[in-house]
Structure formats: structure tokens, C-alpha cells
Motif scaffolding. Structure first.
Motif, PDB file in Angstrom:
ATOM      1  N   ALA A 121       0.858  -1.181   0.000  1.00 55.63           N
ATOM      2  CA  ALA A 121       0.000   0.000   0.000  1.00 55.63           C
ATOM      3  C   ALA A 121       0.900   1.240   0.000  1.00 55.63           C
ATOM      4  CB  ALA A 121      -0.915  -0.001   1.224  1.00 55.63           C
ATOM      5  N   PRO A 122       1.478   1.558  -1.165  1.00 56.54           N
ATOM      6  CA  PRO A 122       2.381   2.713  -1.211  1.00 56.54           C
ATOM      7  C   PRO A 122       1.639   4.011  -0.903  1.00 56.54           C
ATOM      8  CG  PRO A 122       2.190   1.668  -3.381  1.00 56.54           C
ATOM      9  CD  PRO A 122       1.319   0.912  -2.444  1.00 56.54           C
ATOM     10  N   LEU A 123       2.365   4.901  -0.269  1.00 54.61           N
ATOM     11  CA  LEU A 123       1.812   6.228  -0.008  1.00 54.61           C
ATOM     12  C   LEU A 123       1.610   6.959  -1.327  1.00 54.61           C
ATOM     13  CD1 LEU A 123       3.942   7.692   2.913  1.00 54.61           C
ATOM     14  CD2 LEU A 123       1.498   7.247   2.940  1.00 54.61           C
ATOM     15  N   GLU A 124       0.529   7.669  -1.423  1.00 57.96           N
ATOM     16  CA  GLU A 124       0.347   8.589  -2.548  1.00 57.96           C
ATOM     17  C   GLU A 124       0.962   9.912  -2.101  1.00 57.96           C
ATOM     18  OE1 GLU A 124      -3.500   8.850  -4.512  1.00 57.96           O
ATOM     19  OE2 GLU A 124      -4.096   7.034  -3.414  1.00 57.96           O
ATOM     20  N   LEU A 125       2.253  10.044  -2.357  1.00 57.70           N
ATOM     21  CA  LEU A 125       2.972  11.218  -1.853  1.00 57.70           C
ATOM     22  C   LEU A 125       2.313  12.529  -2.249  1.00 57.70           C
ATOM     23  CD1 LEU A 125       6.740  10.288  -2.221  1.00 57.70           C
ATOM     24  CD2 LEU A 125       5.403  10.574  -0.132  1.00 57.70           C
ATOM     25  N   GLU A 126       1.817  12.585  -3.476  1.00 60.80           N
ATOM     26  CA  GLU A 126       1.203  13.842  -3.937  1.00 60.80           C
ATOM     27  C   GLU A 126      -0.032  14.225  -3.130  1.00 60.80           C
ATOM     28  OE1 GLU A 126      -0.361  10.437  -6.385  1.00 60.80           O
ATOM     29  OE2 GLU A 126       1.606  11.077  -5.692  1.00 60.80           O
ATOM     30  N   ARG A 127      -0.553  13.292  -2.329  1.00 60.48           N
ATOM     31  CA  ARG A 127      -1.719  13.561  -1.486  1.00 60.48           C
ATOM     32  C   ARG A 127      -1.383  13.498   0.007  1.00 60.48           C
ATOM     33  NH1 ARG A 127      -5.511  14.571  -4.748  1.00 60.48           N
ATOM     34  NH2 ARG A 127      -5.984  13.377  -6.596  1.00 60.48           N
ATOM     35  N   PHE A 128      -0.143  13.168   0.343  1.00 63.75           N
ATOM     36  CA  PHE A 128       0.286  13.000   1.730  1.00 63.75           C
ATOM     37  C   PHE A 128       0.657  14.370   2.307  1.00 63.75           C
ATOM     38  CE2 PHE A 128       3.694  11.456   4.745  1.00 63.75           C
ATOM     39  CZ  PHE A 128       2.824  10.876   5.652  1.00 63.75           C
ATOM     40  N   LEU A 129      -0.065  14.806   3.337  1.00 65.05           N
ATOM     41  CA  LEU A 129       0.069  16.162   3.870  1.00 65.05           C
ATOM     42  C   LEU A 129       1.505  16.540   4.221  1.00 65.05           C
ATOM     43  CD1 LEU A 129      -1.246  18.832   4.755  1.00 65.05           C
ATOM     44  CD2 LEU A 129      -1.630  17.774   6.989  1.00 65.05           C
ATOM     45  N   PRO A 130       2.253  15.742   4.977  1.00 63.57           N
ATOM     46  CA  PRO A 130       3.629  16.157   5.290  1.00 63.57           C
ATOM     47  C   PRO A 130       4.483  16.396   4.040  1.00 63.57           C
ATOM     48  CG  PRO A 130       2.968  14.384   6.748  1.00 63.57           C
ATOM     49  CD  PRO A 130       1.885  14.514   5.704  1.00 63.57           C
ATOM     50  N   TYR A 131       4.300  15.549   3.041  1.00 64.66           N
ATOM     51  CA  TYR A 131       5.042  15.708   1.791  1.00 64.66           C
ATOM     52  C   TYR A 131       4.642  17.011   1.091  1.00 64.66           C
ATOM     53  CZ  TYR A 131       6.741  14.693  -2.925  1.00 64.66           C
ATOM     54  OH  TYR A 131       7.362  14.760  -4.156  1.00 64.66           O
ATOM     55  N   ARG A 132       3.358  17.256   1.010  1.00 65.15           N
ATOM     56  CA  ARG A 132       2.872  18.469   0.334  1.00 65.15           C
ATOM     57  C   ARG A 132       3.340  19.731   1.049  1.00 65.15           C
ATOM     58  NH1 ARG A 132      -3.270  18.026  -1.358  1.00 65.15           N
ATOM     59  NH2 ARG A 132      -2.613  19.727  -2.715  1.00 65.15           N
ATOM     60  N   LEU A 133       3.315  19.708   2.397  1.00 63.46           N
ATOM     61  CA  LEU A 133       3.800  20.861   3.160  1.00 63.46           C
ATOM     62  C   LEU A 133       5.295  21.069   2.925  1.00 63.46           C
ATOM     63  CD1 LEU A 133       1.871  20.406   6.521  1.00 63.46           C
ATOM     64  CD2 LEU A 133       1.464  22.146   4.756  1.00 63.46           C
ATOM     65  N   SER A 134       6.034  19.973   2.856  1.00 59.88           N
ATOM     66  CA  SER A 134       7.470  20.059   2.600  1.00 59.88           C
ATOM     67  C   SER A 134       7.742  20.662   1.225  1.00 59.88           C
ATOM     68  CB  SER A 134       8.090  18.670   2.707  1.00 59.88           C
ATOM     69  OG  SER A 134       9.445  18.714   2.382  1.00 59.88           O
ATOM     70  N   ILE A 135       7.010  20.205   0.230  1.00 59.77           N
ATOM     71  CA  ILE A 135       7.169  20.733  -1.133  1.00 59.77           C
ATOM     72  C   ILE A 135       6.848  22.226  -1.161  1.00 59.77           C
ATOM     73  CG2 ILE A 135       6.237  20.647  -3.501  1.00 59.77           C
ATOM     74  CD1 ILE A 135       8.097  18.298  -2.809  1.00 59.77           C
ATOM     75  N   LEU A 136       5.737  22.604  -0.541  1.00 60.23           N
ATOM     76  CA  LEU A 136       5.353  24.016  -0.508  1.00 60.23           C
ATOM     77  C   LEU A 136       6.418  24.845   0.193  1.00 60.23           C
ATOM     78  CD1 LEU A 136       3.339  26.313  -1.002  1.00 60.23           C
ATOM     79  CD2 LEU A 136       2.213  25.650   1.139  1.00 60.23           C
TER      80      LEU A 136
END
Length: 146
Positions: free
Chosen positions: A5-20
Motif C-alpha cells: 500500500a504505497p503512499l500517494e505522496l502527492e496527497r500526503f500532507l507532510p510531503y505536500r507541506l514540505s514541497i510548498l
């Protein structure tokens, strides 16, 4: 074969906050890196020292207030002291503790970069309505209280 069950990084809040965060920081950083040979970490250290100027912070206090790695803060401080943008002196009551402050040269850089950072913030927030801006700030206050 195992189920994954891979993470959908593009929808994962910590990832999105990091990108922003990276996008926003890098947009501002380009200006002061080219102009002042200043890294993102160095700028953040300078900004914290400016904000708490009356207190005269130690390296540990800078690391705590920025929530950055102590080693990264130490390296940034070494460069800033060498560039004479930060002064370091022994604390009156404890010679083992250093007190850090922006020097006159550091304040000159700060007073040039801070308005650029504020202008980038205004530009980014201008993409949101007033209600969206209030909601964003309320959410940030809730998730990462200052």
C-alpha cells in the motif's frame, strides 16, 4: 506476492507541506544567495537573531527556535561569524556559553533581505482571498502553534 500500500505522496500532507515550504523558501533564497552568498540556513539563523536581538541567543537556543538541526545551525553560525555578520562573545555569567548577535554588517544584510522576504510572502498570499488567508493562518496556528 505481498500486498503493498504505497503512499500517494502527492496527497500526503507532510510531503505536500514540505514541497510548498521548499518552493517558497527557494524562491526567496535565490535572491539573497546570489546577492549575499547566504544559504537558507544562514538566513534563518540571522532572522532569528534579529527577532530576538535583545536576548542574545546561544547556538542551542537558535537551533531550538528554528527547529533546525544543531549541526546545520553550528555550520551556519561558523560561516556567519567568519563573514562578520554575527558576533559571538562569552556570556557574562557563564564563560562556556556564547551569546550571538547580528553585527552591523549582519543588520545591513538583514535589513535588505527582510523586505524581500515580506514581498514574497505578500505575493504568495495575494493568490488567496482574504477569507482563505485567514483560514490558512488559523490552520497553521492550529497545526504548528507559535
Amino acid at each position: 506476492m505481498a500486498d503493498h500500500a504505497p503512499l500517494e505522496l502527492e496527497r500526503f500532507l507532510p510531503y505536500r507541506l514540505s514541497i510548498l515550504s521548499n518552493r517558497v523558501s527557494q524562491a526567496i533564497a535565490r535572491e539573497y544567495q546570489d546577492r549575499f552568498d547566504l544559504s537558507m540556513t544562514e538566513w534563518r539563523v540571522m532572522a532569528v537573531l534579529a527577532r530576538y536581538d535583545g536576548e542574545g541567543l546561544s547556538a542551542s537556543e537558535v537551533a531550538a527556535r528554528t527547529e533546525m538541526d544543531k549541526v546545520a545551525v553550528s555550520r551556519a553560525l561558523t560561516r556567519l561569524v567568519e563573514a562578520r555578520r554575527v558576533s559571538r562573545r562569552a556570556h557574562d555569567g557563564d564563560k562556556r556559553r556564547s551569546v550571538l548577535r547580528l553585527s552591523a554588517a549582519g543588520w545591513k544584510v538583514h535589513d535588505t533581505v527582510a523586505p524581500l522576504a515580506r514581498a514574497h510572502e505578500r505575493s504568495m498570499l495575494a493568490q488567496l482571498s482574504a477569507d482563505e488567508q485567514r483560514a490558512l493562518l488559523a490552520i497553521l496556528d492550529k497545526l504548528a502553534p507559535v
